[in-house]
Motif scaffolding. Sequence first.
Motif, short mmCIF file in Angstrom:
data_model
loop_
_atom_site.label_atom_id
_atom_site.label_comp_id
_atom_site.label_asym_id
_atom_site.label_seq_id
_atom_site.Cartn_x
_atom_site.Cartn_y
_atom_site.Cartn_z
N SER A 76 1.22 67.64 42.58
CA SER A 76 1.04 66.39 41.76
C SER A 76 2.26 65.68 42.03
O SER A 76 2.32 64.55 41.52
N ASN A 77 3.41 66.29 42.42
CA ASN A 77 4.66 65.63 42.67
C ASN A 77 4.64 65.06 44.03
O ASN A 77 5.45 64.16 44.37
N MET A 78 4.00 65.45 45.10
CA MET A 78 4.26 64.94 46.46
C MET A 78 4.10 63.59 46.72
O MET A 78 4.78 63.14 47.58
N SER A 79 3.29 62.93 45.96
CA SER A 79 3.01 61.49 46.26
C SER A 79 3.78 60.37 45.13
O SER A 79 3.25 59.26 45.10
N LYS A 80 4.82 60.86 44.48
CA LYS A 80 5.44 60.13 43.40
C LYS A 80 6.15 58.97 44.24
O LYS A 80 5.92 57.84 43.64
N GLN A 81 6.93 59.00 45.12
CA GLN A 81 7.36 57.94 45.84
C GLN A 81 6.48 56.93 46.34
O GLN A 81 6.75 55.62 46.11
N LYS A 82 5.59 57.42 47.01
CA LYS A 82 4.54 56.48 47.70
C LYS A 82 3.75 55.68 46.50
O LYS A 82 3.47 54.52 46.62
N GLU A 83 3.30 56.37 45.60
CA GLU A 83 2.82 55.88 44.26
C GLU A 83 3.17 54.75 43.65
O GLU A 83 2.73 53.53 43.56
N GLY A 84 4.38 54.78 43.73
CA GLY A 84 5.50 53.63 43.09
C GLY A 84 5.19 52.36 44.09
O GLY A 84 5.11 51.23 43.49
N TYR A 85 5.51 52.63 45.16
CA TYR A 85 5.63 51.24 46.22
C TYR A 85 4.17 50.72 46.08
O TYR A 85 4.09 49.63 46.24
#
Length: 443
Positions: A76-85
Amino acid sequence: MLDSFKGLTGYEKSEFKEIWETAIFVVDTNVLLNFYKYTSKEATQSLLKILKSLKKSDRLWVPYQVALEYFFNYESNMSKQKEGYLFLGDELLKLKNDAEKTLKRTQSSYPYININKFKFYIEQLTQLNSKLDQILNVELDKLPDTENIKNEIKDLLEGIIGDPYDQTEIDRIESEGKDRYKYDIPPGFRDKGNKKKEGYRIYGNFRYQQIYGDLILWNQMIDNVKDSPHPKPMIFITEEKKEDWWVKDGKNNIKKAHPLLVQEFINKTNQKFVMYRTERFVQYAKTYLNIDITEEQVINVTKDVESVRTLEQNNNFKDSKEYPVRINVEEYIQNFFGSNNRRSKLIDFLPDEKTEEFYTKLGETGNTKDLYIWCLQQSYVNINRRIKGLLKRFEHYYPEEAALYYKRLKPFFNQKAALPNIKLLKNIETIEEMLDTEDSLEY
């Protein structure tokens, strides 16, 4: 006798040097999960370099409790960065769509108004959107590869994870925890009343109530040293910030490890215990461990850690009573399919041979979020076919805009993962609405 007061008096400088030269190092779950939230490849590699060096010298150890919580939460944390952008890009791109709708509705409702003089607004937003795409692509390319991070952490953990407790020991710790928490004895007492931690974690041959997770971890750290034939001091690296781990000043700044923790560790192991947050650990590692890390790399780690903390602090504020409840990542998929129309469309995208299986799963599970994820994974071919067909129709009206859409969405084509397909579905809705408007105007 003075060792009985180390929790209050702290250590001398000479003692710190000795601790760093001999200690076993332990990383907390939050430190491992933060690797997926860093936006700098340099920061990620610098911290990994230190941990790998410690493992190579047999000085890195991971309690079973840390590893268990990490593996429960890493996906559930692997896409944190991309989700923000991607969220930022989607929200900004809506400006042009909203402006186009406004002009078209005005033209339809008030045909005597000349809207041509206002089309410059759309043209400028189109140019800005093109620049936005370029910047987003650059920033996304700069992000660390989360698949590589996952594999590197997996390799890091291999061979250094401690043994789990059996159910009898967990029951004993929970029973003891009730009494400890009653008198605010750390760690973990700050989790009292936290509704998110009222439930149980069940895995393998044991279960535990999550409010006692920190206390189980604490016992595992003590037992690792106490039961060792060659006991050593312990340095714990954590991103914990609560008062059941730290002492804070009047401005909520962390001052030092909670004295009761330091003293309990000394009393039960006859060894010293030190605790650091990530950036302080990296700073001291450069000094004491003779690892080849530049001052710039230390600064990069510090910046990334502070960015993550600021974001999480803001989210914690949003979760408080003074702020409306935030929609978290876990709820995002469920909220997206909150309308009957979206749920029906998702089912329509399922391959025919999977429709019956869907209704079987629907009757068997109460976890609709997992069911939506399954649907998205099964439907990706039909979702891709639909978005590409819509883009061909859209090209008839706006060739340049269609090309931009295609370029922006291309990275999400042919992916089985849920979030890329939600992005495609959102754009399907947008393009369908715009095409409906154009078709009605032509008619």
